[in-house]
Design an enzyme around this catalytic site. Structure first.
Site, PDB file in Angstrom:
ATOM      1  N   GLU A  58       0.838  -1.203   0.000  1.00 37.95           N
ATOM      2  CA  GLU A  58       0.000   0.000   0.000  1.00 37.95           C
ATOM      3  C   GLU A  58       0.872   1.251   0.000  1.00 37.95           C
ATOM      4  OE1 GLU A  58      -2.599   2.626   3.095  1.00 37.95           O
ATOM      5  OE2 GLU A  58      -2.173   0.546   3.603  1.00 37.95           O
ATOM      6  N   ASP A  62       0.768   3.896  -3.097  1.00 37.20           N
ATOM      7  CA  ASP A  62       0.395   5.303  -2.958  1.00 37.20           C
ATOM      8  C   ASP A  62       1.279   6.174  -3.844  1.00 37.20           C
ATOM      9  OD1 ASP A  62      -1.056   7.487  -1.378  1.00 37.20           O
ATOM     10  OD2 ASP A  62       1.044   7.983  -0.964  1.00 37.20           O
ATOM     11  N   ASP A 131      -7.245   0.863   0.456  1.00 40.32           N
ATOM     12  CA  ASP A 131      -5.854   0.472   0.706  1.00 40.32           C
ATOM     13  C   ASP A 131      -5.454  -0.714  -0.172  1.00 40.32           C
ATOM     14  OD1 ASP A 131      -5.730   2.444   2.589  1.00 40.32           O
ATOM     15  OD2 ASP A 131      -5.801   1.104   4.335  1.00 40.32           O
ATOM     16  N   GLU A 134      -4.598   0.354  -3.714  1.00 43.77           N
ATOM     17  CA  GLU A 134      -3.238   0.885  -3.813  1.00 43.77           C
ATOM     18  C   GLU A 134      -2.217  -0.252  -3.803  1.00 43.77           C
ATOM     19  OE1 GLU A 134      -3.157   5.366  -2.024  1.00 43.77           O
ATOM     20  OE2 GLU A 134      -3.095   3.737  -0.560  1.00 43.77           O
TER      21      GLU A 134
END
Length: 246
Positions: A58, A62, A131, A134
């Site tokens: 994650e 991002d 999450d 990502e």
């Protein structure tokens, strides 16, 4: 008595997800890790098993998300300044938007969650699915040898539709900036944002912020990040001042 799979405890086959996203992983372990929530990791750990979970992916995802979207916006909107580009990007990579993308591919249904998380509708919880989305981006990025082409092909159909929506509807308005401009019209006013509460586990924190004008509370906001909570608080203040409809 119903079996776990009938109750939705077990995730759907990852092969089905690969077909849905149009990408087959060379390293299936990356996909499994991206789909594994910390609650499942903790459950397996208590049983003496090891199950890597998706928080590290994650973190990488991002950044991958930001680079791909920033590059697209830079090329797509050549006449917009940095401030507007930042606002649009924030609107299309926020938790709400990511959860929407995840829902389009039913991502939560493929996740490995702890029993309690499943029973609490974790498969539909935006903070969990956002999450995981990502993490999925990071998994694709790593599986393709740290290149952006495949990630871009997968991601941008979701994001481009959201960009159209937010630019047409003005969803990317920076409420904090608007509120600051109003406050500055009267000299000597002190506007501040105060964090009043941060609760929940590290992977699912909720921040509550108050917008205060001369120490008086004029708005409150709660979100997964302090920045987003501040935006919610500023929006509430603008409604209070009659600058926005309720």
């Amino acid at each position: 008595m119903m079996e776990d799979s009938e109750m939705g405890i077990d995730p759907r086959p990852v092969e089905e997800l690969e077909e849905k996203i149009g990408y087959s992983f060379r390293n299936r372990a990356l996909l499994t890790e991206a789909l594994t929530h910390s609650s499942y990791h903790n459950e397996m750990k208590s049983k003496g098993s090891r199950a890597p979970f998706n928080e590290r992916l994650e973190f990488l995802g991002d950044s991958v998300l930001s680079i791909v979207v920033s590059s697209y916006l830079f090329e797509r909107f050549r006449n917009k300044q940095e401030g507007d580009l930042t606002k649009i990007r924030a609107a299309v990579v926020c938790e709400k938007a990511l959860a929407k993308y995840a829902e389009e591919i039913s991502l939560g249904q493929y996740m490995f969650l702890g029993h309690g998380e499943v029973m609490n509708n974790g498969r539909e919880r935006p903070s969990i699915t956002a999450d995981a989305f990502e993490a999925l981006l990071a998994a694709i990025y790593l599986d393709t040898g740290e290149t952006f082409e495949t990630v871009t092909s997968f991601l941008m159909p979701f994001v481009s539709k959201e960009i159209v929506a937010v630019t047409e509807e003005g969803v990317y308005v920076d409420y904090k900036t608007t509120l600051q401009q109003i406050v500055q019209q009267v000299g000597g006013e002190i506007l501040e944002y105060v964090l009043v509460e941060a609760k929940g586990p590290d992977h699912n924190k909720q921040f509550s912020v108050e917008a205060r004008l001369n120490s008086n509370v004029i708005g409150r906001g709660t979100a997964k990040t302090k920045r987003e909570a501040e935006q919610h608080a500023a929006r509430e203040a603008l409604i209070l001042f009659g600058e926005l409809p309720e």
